[in-house]
Design a protein around this motif. Structure first.
Motif, PDB file in Angstrom:
ATOM      1  N   HIS A 188      -2.259   1.027 -23.267  1.00 18.02           N
ATOM      2  CA  HIS A 188      -1.750   0.918 -21.900  1.00 18.02           C
ATOM      3  C   HIS A 188      -2.283  -0.396 -21.344  1.00 18.02           C
ATOM      4  CE1 HIS A 188      -1.150   1.748 -17.625  1.00 18.02           C
ATOM      5  NE2 HIS A 188      -0.327   2.722 -17.996  1.00 18.02           N
ATOM      6  N   PRO A 189      -1.495  -1.122 -20.569  1.00 17.65           N
ATOM      7  CA  PRO A 189      -1.987  -2.396 -20.006  1.00 17.65           C
ATOM      8  C   PRO A 189      -3.276  -2.255 -19.204  1.00 17.65           C
ATOM      9  CG  PRO A 189       0.378  -2.171 -19.638  1.00 17.65           C
ATOM     10  CD  PRO A 189      -0.095  -0.869 -20.219  1.00 17.65           C
ATOM     11  N   ALA A 190      -3.445  -1.152 -18.492  1.00 16.78           N
ATOM     12  CA  ALA A 190      -4.669  -0.957 -17.712  1.00 16.78           C
ATOM     13  C   ALA A 190      -5.881  -0.808 -18.623  1.00 16.78           C
ATOM     14  CB  ALA A 190      -4.530   0.277 -16.811  1.00 16.78           C
ATOM     15  N   GLU A 191      -5.682  -0.218 -19.789  1.00 12.32           N
ATOM     16  CA  GLU A 191      -6.773  -0.070 -20.761  1.00 12.32           C
ATOM     17  C   GLU A 191      -7.282  -1.449 -21.184  1.00 12.32           C
ATOM     18  OE1 GLU A 191      -9.070   2.666 -23.208  1.00 12.32           O
ATOM     19  OE2 GLU A 191      -7.764   3.009 -21.496  1.00 12.32           O
TER      20      GLU A 191
ATOM     21  N   GLY B  53      -1.887  11.918  -8.091  1.00 13.06           N
ATOM     22  CA  GLY B  53      -0.952  11.459  -7.079  1.00 13.06           C
ATOM     23  C   GLY B  53      -1.336  10.132  -6.457  1.00 13.06           C
ATOM     24  N   ALA B  54      -2.354   9.482  -7.002  1.00 14.10           N
ATOM     25  CA  ALA B  54      -2.783   8.182  -6.483  1.00 14.10           C
ATOM     26  C   ALA B  54      -1.746   7.114  -6.828  1.00 14.10           C
ATOM     27  CB  ALA B  54      -4.134   7.804  -7.065  1.00 14.10           C
ATOM     28  N   VAL B  55      -1.518   6.217  -5.895  1.00 13.50           N
ATOM     29  CA  VAL B  55      -0.531   5.154  -6.059  1.00 13.50           C
ATOM     30  C   VAL B  55      -1.235   3.886  -6.533  1.00 13.50           C
ATOM     31  CG1 VAL B  55       1.176   3.749  -4.828  1.00 13.50           C
ATOM     32  CG2 VAL B  55       0.860   6.158  -4.215  1.00 13.50           C
ATOM     33  N   ALA B  56      -0.634   3.206  -7.500  1.00 11.38           N
ATOM     34  CA  ALA B  56      -1.198   1.949  -7.996  1.00 11.38           C
ATOM     35  C   ALA B  56      -1.413   0.985  -6.832  1.00 11.38           C
ATOM     36  CB  ALA B  56      -0.277   1.330  -9.037  1.00 11.38           C
TER      37      ALA B  56
ATOM     38  N   VAL C 276     -13.189   1.677  -5.646  1.00 15.28           N
ATOM     39  CA  VAL C 276     -12.253   1.340  -6.714  1.00 15.28           C
ATOM     40  C   VAL C 276     -10.862   1.087  -6.150  1.00 15.28           C
ATOM     41  CG1 VAL C 276     -13.464   2.600  -8.555  1.00 15.28           C
ATOM     42  CG2 VAL C 276     -11.759   3.789  -7.161  1.00 15.28           C
ATOM     43  N   GLN C 277     -10.066   0.462  -7.006  1.00 19.81           N
ATOM     44  CA  GLN C 277      -8.645   0.297  -6.733  1.00 19.81           C
ATOM     45  C   GLN C 277      -7.897   0.925  -7.898  1.00 19.81           C
ATOM     46  OE1 GLN C 277      -7.094  -3.706  -6.906  1.00 19.81           O
ATOM     47  NE2 GLN C 277      -5.566  -3.217  -5.349  1.00 19.81           N
ATOM     48  N   VAL C 278      -6.882   1.714  -7.606  1.00 15.90           N
ATOM     49  CA  VAL C 278      -6.107   2.395  -8.642  1.00 15.90           C
ATOM     50  C   VAL C 278      -5.256   1.369  -9.370  1.00 15.90           C
ATOM     51  CG1 VAL C 278      -4.336   4.137  -9.097  1.00 15.90           C
ATOM     52  CG2 VAL C 278      -6.054   4.536  -7.314  1.00 15.90           C
ATOM     53  N   LEU C 279      -5.390   1.342 -10.712  1.00 10.55           N
ATOM     54  CA  LEU C 279      -4.535   0.481 -11.525  1.00 10.55           C
ATOM     55  C   LEU C 279      -3.299   1.235 -11.996  1.00 10.55           C
ATOM     56  CD1 LEU C 279      -7.026  -1.486 -13.809  1.00 10.55           C
ATOM     57  CD2 LEU C 279      -5.780  -2.300 -11.813  1.00 10.55           C
ATOM     58  N   ALA C 280      -3.512   2.446 -12.531  1.00 11.48           N
ATOM     59  CA  ALA C 280      -2.388   3.208 -13.071  1.00 11.48           C
ATOM     60  C   ALA C 280      -2.807   4.643 -13.317  1.00 11.48           C
ATOM     61  CB  ALA C 280      -1.921   2.582 -14.383  1.00 11.48           C
ATOM     62  N   GLU C 281      -1.811   5.493 -13.480  1.00 11.17           N
ATOM     63  CA  GLU C 281      -2.017   6.879 -13.891  1.00 11.17           C
ATOM     64  C   GLU C 281      -0.912   7.225 -14.872  1.00 11.17           C
ATOM     65  OE1 GLU C 281      -3.143  11.160 -11.923  1.00 11.17           O
ATOM     66  OE2 GLU C 281      -2.021   9.731 -10.695  1.00 11.17           O
ATOM     67  N   ALA C 282      -1.268   7.897 -15.963  1.00  9.99           N
ATOM     68  CA  ALA C 282      -0.280   8.234 -16.988  1.00  9.99           C
ATOM     69  C   ALA C 282      -0.684   9.518 -17.694  1.00  9.99           C
ATOM     70  CB  ALA C 282      -0.168   7.088 -18.005  1.00  9.99           C
TER      71      ALA C 282
ATOM     72  N   LEU D  67      -6.478   8.289 -15.467  1.00 10.84           N
ATOM     73  CA  LEU D  67      -6.448   7.514 -14.230  1.00 10.84           C
ATOM     74  C   LEU D  67      -7.341   6.292 -14.433  1.00 10.84           C
ATOM     75  CD1 LEU D  67      -5.517   7.397 -11.238  1.00 10.84           C
ATOM     76  CD2 LEU D  67      -7.583   8.695 -10.663  1.00 10.84           C
ATOM     77  N   TRP D  68      -6.734   5.089 -14.357  1.00  6.09           N
ATOM     78  CA  TRP D  68      -7.480   3.847 -14.545  1.00  6.09           C
ATOM     79  C   TRP D  68      -7.839   3.283 -13.176  1.00  6.09           C
ATOM     80  CZ3 TRP D  68      -3.423   5.167 -17.745  1.00  6.09           C
ATOM     81  CH2 TRP D  68      -3.700   5.197 -19.121  1.00  6.09           C
ATOM     82  N   LEU D  69      -9.126   2.988 -12.992  1.00  9.84           N
ATOM     83  CA  LEU D  69      -9.650   2.540 -11.706  1.00  9.84           C
ATOM     84  C   LEU D  69     -10.486   1.280 -11.891  1.00  9.84           C
ATOM     85  CD1 LEU D  69     -10.884   6.103 -10.744  1.00  9.84           C
ATOM     86  CD2 LEU D  69      -8.831   4.988  -9.830  1.00  9.84           C
ATOM     87  N   ARG D  70     -10.160   0.226 -11.163  1.00 11.13           N
ATOM     88  CA  ARG D  70     -10.910  -1.027 -11.224  1.00 11.13           C
ATOM     89  C   ARG D  70     -11.906  -1.065 -10.069  1.00 11.13           C
ATOM     90  NH1 ARG D  70      -7.045  -5.234 -11.448  1.00 11.13           N
ATOM     91  NH2 ARG D  70      -6.640  -4.743  -9.278  1.00 11.13           N
ATOM     92  N   PHE D  71     -13.148  -1.465 -10.387  1.00 13.14           N
ATOM     93  CA  PHE D  71     -14.154  -1.579  -9.335  1.00 13.14           C
ATOM     94  C   PHE D  71     -13.728  -2.635  -8.338  1.00 13.14           C
ATOM     95  CE2 PHE D  71     -17.142  -0.079 -12.795  1.00 13.14           C
ATOM     96  CZ  PHE D  71     -17.139   1.229 -12.337  1.00 13.14           C
ATOM     97  N   ASP D  72     -14.028  -2.368  -7.084  1.00 12.48           N
ATOM     98  CA  ASP D  72     -13.591  -3.232  -6.002  1.00 12.48           C
ATOM     99  C   ASP D  72     -14.796  -3.719  -5.206  1.00 12.48           C
ATOM    100  OD1 ASP D  72     -11.724  -4.497  -4.363  1.00 12.48           O
ATOM    101  OD2 ASP D  72     -11.535  -2.753  -3.053  1.00 12.48           O
ATOM    102  N   GLU D  73     -15.130  -4.997  -5.318  1.00 16.23           N
ATOM    103  CA  GLU D  73     -16.179  -5.638  -4.519  1.00 16.23           C
ATOM    104  C   GLU D  73     -17.495  -4.869  -4.536  1.00 16.23           C
ATOM    105  OE1 GLU D  73     -14.835  -6.724  -0.607  1.00 16.23           O
ATOM    106  OE2 GLU D  73     -12.796  -7.052  -1.331  1.00 16.23           O
ATOM    107  N   LEU D  74     -18.135  -4.828  -5.707  1.00 12.19           N
ATOM    108  CA  LEU D  74     -19.406  -4.129  -5.852  1.00 12.19           C
ATOM    109  C   LEU D  74     -20.577  -4.910  -5.275  1.00 12.19           C
ATOM    110  CD1 LEU D  74     -19.132  -2.712  -9.488  1.00 12.19           C
ATOM    111  CD2 LEU D  74     -18.653  -1.551  -7.333  1.00 12.19           C
TER     112      LEU D  74
END
Length: 192
Positions: free
Chosen positions: A11-14, A118-121, A143-149, A158-165
């Motif tokens: 998956h691209p988020a991976e 149900g989180a939106v990218a 975090v920011q949601v990247l994708a869910e599959a 659910l792929w989550l990118r850290f946001d401003e740590l």
């Protein structure tokens, strides 16, 4: 750098979260909370640094420090038992986080969920997780949601990118991940 037994997920988020960086596949109490909340990075940073101080001084690096004396080993064993008992009491009185398989790097986390979140990218959220099995406390990471599959087994990733740590929390997180990775390698060598 990653665990050899980790499942291959295409998956691209991976790729965005885990390519060319150290990552760990672990089962930890964790959950995702939608929406941006009041995440206090300093609290998470302090907890990760404290865990590091305890774990680095516990005898996991005996090669560097030599063998612990029998007295030190008894004290460490007693502290381990006290922490275990306190942890059980806390878990009985509080809402425990669900144990989830996850993949974790300095860039973000992939959670394995049951039903769809149900989180939106692109939306904001918080990952709440217990970074250590011996300490029943959690950290909150923005975090920011990247994708869910769907994962093909009735659940979802659910792929989550850290946001401003912030620099301090990012360094504490990287050090914690390094310790987890080192422990996984040591466990794999013992089981051969």
């Amino acid at each position: 750098m990653n665990t050899p037994a980790a499942p291959q997920i295409h998956h691209p988020a991976e790729s965005e979260l885990f390519d060319e960086t150290l990552s760990c596949d672990v089962d930890l109490p964790a959950d995702f909370l939608r929406g941006s909340g009041g995440v206090r990075a300093s609290v998470a940073e302090q907890l990760l640094r404290s865990i590091g101080l305890v774990e680095d001084g516990r005898g996991e690096d005996k090669d560097d420090r030599g063998e612990a004396s029998p007295g030190q080993q008894r004290i460490e064993a007693k502290l381990d038992l006290v922490l275990l008992l306190v942890g059980r009491l806390v878990r009985q009185q509080a809402d425990a986080l669900p144990l989830r398989p996850l993949r974790w790097s300095r860039r973000g986390i992939r959670l394995q969920l049951g039903p769809r979140s149900g989180a939106v990218a692109g939306s904001a959220g918080t990952v709440r997780l217990q970074p250590s099995d011996w300490l029943p406390d959690h950290i909150d990471l923005p975090v920011q949601v990247l994708a869910e599959a769907a994962n093909g087994a009735g659940g979802h990733y659910l792929w989550l990118r850290f946001d401003e740590l912030g620099d301090g929390l990012e360094m504490a997180l990287e050090r914690h991940l390094f310790r987890l990775h080192r422990r996984q390698i040591a466990d794999a060598r013992r089981h051969r």
